[in-house]
Write an enzyme that holds these catalytic residues in place. Structure first.
Site, PDB file in Angstrom:
ATOM      1  N   SER A   1      59.436  58.452 -25.703  1.00 21.56           N
ATOM      2  CA  SER A   1      59.739  59.803 -26.188  1.00 21.56           C
ATOM      3  C   SER A   1      59.041  60.844 -25.319  1.00 21.56           C
ATOM      4  CB  SER A   1      59.313  59.952 -27.655  1.00 21.56           C
ATOM      5  OG  SER A   1      59.856  61.112 -28.231  1.00 21.56           O
ATOM      6  N   PRO A   2      59.279  60.804 -24.006  1.00 23.49           N
ATOM      7  CA  PRO A   2      58.505  61.642 -23.079  1.00 23.49           C
ATOM      8  C   PRO A   2      58.890  63.107 -23.056  1.00 23.49           C
ATOM      9  CG  PRO A   2      60.182  60.450 -21.873  1.00 23.49           C
ATOM     10  CD  PRO A   2      60.236  59.953 -23.295  1.00 23.49           C
ATOM     11  N   LEU A   3      59.949  63.483 -23.746  1.00 28.52           N
ATOM     12  CA  LEU A   3      60.440  64.857 -23.637  1.00 28.52           C
ATOM     13  C   LEU A   3      60.095  65.726 -24.845  1.00 28.52           C
ATOM     14  CD1 LEU A   3      63.879  64.124 -21.983  1.00 28.52           C
ATOM     15  CD2 LEU A   3      61.790  64.946 -20.897  1.00 28.52           C
ATOM     16  N   GLY A   4      59.182  65.269 -25.679  1.00 29.35           N
ATOM     17  CA  GLY A   4      58.742  66.097 -26.791  1.00 29.35           C
ATOM     18  C   GLY A   4      58.070  67.365 -26.286  1.00 29.35           C
TER      19      GLY A   4
ATOM     20  N   TYR B   1      66.443  47.262 -31.061  1.00 26.86           N
ATOM     21  CA  TYR B   1      67.267  48.447 -30.823  1.00 26.86           C
ATOM     22  C   TYR B   1      68.690  48.147 -31.279  1.00 26.86           C
ATOM     23  CZ  TYR B   1      63.463  50.456 -28.035  1.00 26.86           C
ATOM     24  OH  TYR B   1      62.263  50.969 -27.610  1.00 26.86           O
TER      25      TYR B   1
ATOM     26  N   HIS C   1      55.846  44.874 -29.212  1.00 25.65           N
ATOM     27  CA  HIS C   1      56.333  46.197 -29.600  1.00 25.65           C
ATOM     28  C   HIS C   1      55.320  47.011 -30.408  1.00 25.65           C
ATOM     29  CE1 HIS C   1      60.460  48.311 -30.348  1.00 25.65           C
ATOM     30  NE2 HIS C   1      59.513  49.178 -30.126  1.00 25.65           N
TER      31      HIS C   1
END
Length: 294
Positions: free
Chosen positions: A208-211, A53, A128
């Site tokens: 990316s849970p808010l897609g 990151y 990863h």
């Protein structure tokens, strides 16, 4: 704040995805650290990072160092905070991502991550991404070696299939505690991996849970949002953000789920953390389910 567990470690039901504070378009360090402190103030005790990151090629571990500084400068108790990091990916500085999951690289990467985080043992270390050039068993075997050496306390795997989960579980046994795949209202291809994780007693950490909710609500609770999804409709009825509804929906999918939404502003993670205490009704869950894309 409600809590869930990763193996025998109790953590907040909502974690903090740290990536936005170190990659392209990142905030300045002052705001980045303030965002971490806002998460801690809201009761968040799980922070998800990775050595990859970063933005530029010469700043490997930028996010890990940032998290370490933020924790060191926090005025409260951080002894209960679990920092989960990952190894096996790289960023050459041109915006692309590479994969290197040889045993030698993973062992070296884990030791470097521990130094950057200022710990003797990493609480949760995640592979990863599978490396197509390296047999999966060899990469997972490196996690076994890291567990045996005490470099890491628990292991996780990310971006994996059900077959890879089963093979890793056979190699690592109780040392494997988590699976981190992309999963959201809009992206549910990892439903089999979620179900298998639940069956095996592994924590499932959606990235990316808010897609599937509007872009403005991804950025935070303030500002206009579109009103064309069930998430917006229920959010308006509840008087909360669509972000909270999406995270509450994820929590309802399985007791194994702990979402790790990213945030680059204090208001964003403060809002996300409130989803831990938001329970959707059976009728609301059915309404959301009916509205999800096939």
């Amino acid at each position: 704040m409600r809590y869930r567990t990763i193996a025998d470690t109790r953590v907040s039901a909502i974690g903090l995805g740290a990536m936005p504070r170190s990659i392209e378009h990142r905030p300045d360090e002052a705001r980045a650290i303030t965002t971490v402190h806002a998460a801690l103030d809201a009761g968040v005790t799980l922070i998800d990072t990775a050595d990859s990151y970063h933005w530029h090629a010469d700043e490997v571990g930028h996010n890990e160092l940032l998290i370490a500084r933020a924790l060191a400068r926090y005025g409260g108790d951080t002894s209960g905070v679990l920092v989960a990091t990952k190894g096996g990916r790289g960023r050459p500085g041109d915006g692309s991502w590479t994969v290197t999951a040889t045993p030698a690289h993973l062992k070296q990467a884990a030791e470097a991550s521990a130094k950057r985080l200022g710990v003797e043992t990493i609480g949760l270390y995640q592979l990863h991404k599978p490396d197509p050039a390296v047999p999966w068993a060899e990469s997972v075997g490196a996690l076994r070696d890291l567990l045996d050496s005490g470099t890491i306390r628990a292991a996780g795997i990310s971006n994996v299939t059900t077959a890879q989960i089963r093979q890793a579980h056979a190699i690592l046994g109780d040392g494997l505690v988590s699976v981190q795949n992309q999963y959201s209202p809009a992206v549910r291809a990892s439903e089999p991996e979620l179900q298998l994780s639940t069956q095996l007693g592994l924590t499932f950490l959606p990235w990316s849970p808010l897609g599937g909710i509007s872009r403005s609500s991804l950025d935070g609770p303030s500002g206009p949002t579109s009103a064309d999804t069930a998430f917006q409709h229920i959010a308006a009825e509840r008087g909360v953000s669509p972000q909270q509804i999406a995270l509450a929906w994820l929590l309802a999918r399985s007791p194994a789920v702990i979402p790790v939404p990213g945030a680059s502003r204090p208001a964003s993670i403060t809002d996300s953390a409130r989803a831990a205490d938001l329970k959707l009704s059976t009728e609301e869950l059915a309404q959301l389910e009916d509205a999800l894309p096939e």
